[in-house]
Scaffold this active site. Sequence first.
Site, PDB file in Angstrom:
ATOM      1  N   ARG A  54     -31.517  52.435  12.952  1.00  0.00           N
ATOM      2  CA  ARG A  54     -32.362  51.825  11.916  1.00  0.00           C
ATOM      3  C   ARG A  54     -33.115  52.895  11.141  1.00  0.00           C
ATOM      4  O   ARG A  54     -33.260  52.826   9.923  1.00  0.00           O
ATOM      5  CB  ARG A  54     -33.412  50.900  12.569  1.00  0.00           C
ATOM      6  CG  ARG A  54     -32.925  49.525  12.806  1.00  0.00           C
ATOM      7  CD  ARG A  54     -34.032  48.603  13.284  1.00  0.00           C
ATOM      8  NE  ARG A  54     -33.400  47.427  13.829  1.00  0.00           N
ATOM      9  CZ  ARG A  54     -32.897  46.437  13.099  1.00  0.00           C
ATOM     10  NH1 ARG A  54     -33.020  46.451  11.791  1.00  0.00           N
ATOM     11  NH2 ARG A  54     -32.301  45.420  13.669  1.00  0.00           N
ATOM     12  N   HIS A  60     -41.741  35.378   2.226  1.00  0.00           N
ATOM     13  CA  HIS A  60     -41.259  34.785   3.472  1.00  0.00           C
ATOM     14  C   HIS A  60     -41.294  33.265   3.335  1.00  0.00           C
ATOM     15  O   HIS A  60     -42.289  32.713   2.845  1.00  0.00           O
ATOM     16  CB  HIS A  60     -42.130  35.251   4.638  1.00  0.00           C
ATOM     17  CG  HIS A  60     -41.614  34.787   5.963  1.00  0.00           C
ATOM     18  ND1 HIS A  60     -40.501  35.336   6.557  1.00  0.00           N
ATOM     19  CD2 HIS A  60     -42.040  33.804   6.798  1.00  0.00           C
ATOM     20  CE1 HIS A  60     -40.260  34.713   7.700  1.00  0.00           C
ATOM     21  NE2 HIS A  60     -41.186  33.781   7.875  1.00  0.00           N
ATOM     22  N   SER A  65     -31.754  35.084  -5.546  1.00  0.00           N
ATOM     23  CA  SER A  65     -32.367  34.176  -6.521  1.00  0.00           C
ATOM     24  C   SER A  65     -33.837  34.538  -6.775  1.00  0.00           C
ATOM     25  O   SER A  65     -34.325  34.387  -7.901  1.00  0.00           O
ATOM     26  CB  SER A  65     -32.230  32.712  -6.090  1.00  0.00           C
ATOM     27  OG  SER A  65     -33.018  32.432  -4.962  1.00  0.00           O
ATOM     28  N   ASN A  66     -34.525  35.048  -5.767  1.00  0.00           N
ATOM     29  CA  ASN A  66     -35.898  35.510  -6.011  1.00  0.00           C
ATOM     30  C   ASN A  66     -35.905  36.737  -6.913  1.00  0.00           C
ATOM     31  O   ASN A  66     -36.778  36.872  -7.779  1.00  0.00           O
ATOM     32  CB  ASN A  66     -36.596  35.812  -4.682  1.00  0.00           C
ATOM     33  CG  ASN A  66     -37.204  34.576  -4.064  1.00  0.00           C
ATOM     34  OD1 ASN A  66     -38.186  34.034  -4.575  1.00  0.00           O
ATOM     35  ND2 ASN A  66     -36.609  34.106  -2.978  1.00  0.00           N
ATOM     36  N   ASP A 108     -43.468  40.371   9.264  1.00  0.00           N
ATOM     37  CA  ASP A 108     -44.033  39.191   8.580  1.00  0.00           C
ATOM     38  C   ASP A 108     -45.525  39.011   8.887  1.00  0.00           C
ATOM     39  O   ASP A 108     -45.991  37.896   9.118  1.00  0.00           O
ATOM     40  CB  ASP A 108     -43.262  37.919   8.976  1.00  0.00           C
ATOM     41  CG  ASP A 108     -41.793  37.999   8.586  1.00  0.00           C
ATOM     42  OD1 ASP A 108     -41.469  38.689   7.603  1.00  0.00           O
ATOM     43  OD2 ASP A 108     -40.975  37.369   9.285  1.00  0.00           O
ATOM     44  N   ILE A 144     -34.972  44.283   9.567  1.00  0.00           N
ATOM     45  CA  ILE A 144     -36.234  44.699  10.183  1.00  0.00           C
ATOM     46  C   ILE A 144     -36.426  46.157   9.801  1.00  0.00           C
ATOM     47  O   ILE A 144     -35.554  46.999  10.055  1.00  0.00           O
ATOM     48  CB  ILE A 144     -36.183  44.508  11.709  1.00  0.00           C
ATOM     49  CG1 ILE A 144     -36.136  43.010  12.018  1.00  0.00           C
ATOM     50  CG2 ILE A 144     -37.389  45.175  12.367  1.00  0.00           C
ATOM     51  CD1 ILE A 144     -35.989  42.680  13.483  1.00  0.00           C
TER      52      ILE A 144
HETATM   53  C1  GAR Z   1     -35.565  33.320   0.518  1.00  0.00           C
HETATM   54  O1  GAR Z   1     -35.849  32.012   0.941  1.00  0.00           O
HETATM   55  C2  GAR Z   1     -36.553  34.288   1.129  1.00  0.00           C
HETATM   56  O2  GAR Z   1     -37.859  33.785   1.237  1.00  0.00           O
HETATM   57  C3  GAR Z   1     -35.946  34.505   2.490  1.00  0.00           C
HETATM   58  O3  GAR Z   1     -34.576  34.577   2.266  1.00  0.00           O
HETATM   59  C4  GAR Z   1     -34.237  33.798   1.107  1.00  0.00           C
HETATM   60  C5  GAR Z   1     -33.488  34.696   0.156  1.00  0.00           C
HETATM   61  O4  GAR Z   1     -32.994  33.953  -0.933  1.00  0.00           O
HETATM   62  N1  GAR Z   1     -36.464  35.678   3.116  1.00  0.00           N
HETATM   63  C6  GAR Z   1     -36.584  35.816   4.419  1.00  0.00           C
HETATM   64  O5  GAR Z   1     -36.253  34.966   5.219  1.00  0.00           O
HETATM   65  C7  GAR Z   1     -37.164  37.140   4.854  1.00  0.00           C
HETATM   66  N2  GAR Z   1     -37.476  37.120   6.249  1.00  0.00           N
HETATM   67  P1  GAR Z   1     -32.576  34.704  -2.268  1.00  0.00           P
HETATM   68  O6  GAR Z   1     -31.616  35.828  -1.885  1.00  0.00           O
HETATM   69  O7  GAR Z   1     -31.868  33.643  -3.064  1.00  0.00           O
HETATM   70  O8  GAR Z   1     -33.820  35.220  -2.942  1.00  0.00           O
END
Ligand code: GAR
Length: 197
Positions: A69, A113, A17-18, A149, A96
């Site tokens: 990794r 984050h 979604s981001n 992070d 990671i």
């Molecule tokens: C979001 O809330 C993002 O900030 C988080 O995962 C979600 C992804 O949502 N990211 C982390 O936790 C990274 N450590 P999305 O796939 O709908 O954008």
Amino acid sequence: MPGQPKRVGVLISGTGSNMKALVEASRKPGCPYQVACVVSNKADAGGIAWAQAEGIPTHVLSHRNFPTREAFDAALNGYLQSQQLDIIACAGFMRIMTPVLISPWAGRMLNIHPSLLPKYKGLRTHERALAAGDAEAGCTVHMVTAELDDGPVLGQARVPVLPGDTPETLAARVLREEHKLYPSILASFAGTMPASR
Ligand code: GAR
């Protein structure tokens, strides 16, 4: 005179979604970046199907096919290097990353984050904010460095924690802010970046 929009590679692992918010903002006139490709480490990431339907180049690279990794990161970096990208935007990329991937993009790799860093690095951020009794929560866009992070903060958005919140209700409130914060910070970042191509 503004140059060409900066080419951004977006890394995802799930819904994306981001990533969608970044793409939608990039289509507004004058946006200083364009989403050049979307890459996922999971073939079934919902965001990949959406990006394909939008005609955005996509690439799936499963981490399960690599012994370490570093081997996965080297292959991912190889793809990203082949795409003439200016910026990498991690958007729910749940890996990671090692210096094999981070170092070549130092100063050009951003992440979002779901906490007010430096609070709650890692996972389960909303659960931890609620357990701590925090009055507010939020999200952070930061530069990616070798520490998880931990890189310099480019921007944050805050929301109140409300009575009766669960990790899910709080996550949804924060996510709405993520969708505004990330495009805005990425646009500022891209807009002030020197021409590289
Ligand atoms: C979001 O809330 C993002 O900030 C988080 O995962 C979600 C992804 O949502 N990211 C982390 O936790 C990274 N450590 P999305 O796939 O709908 O954008």
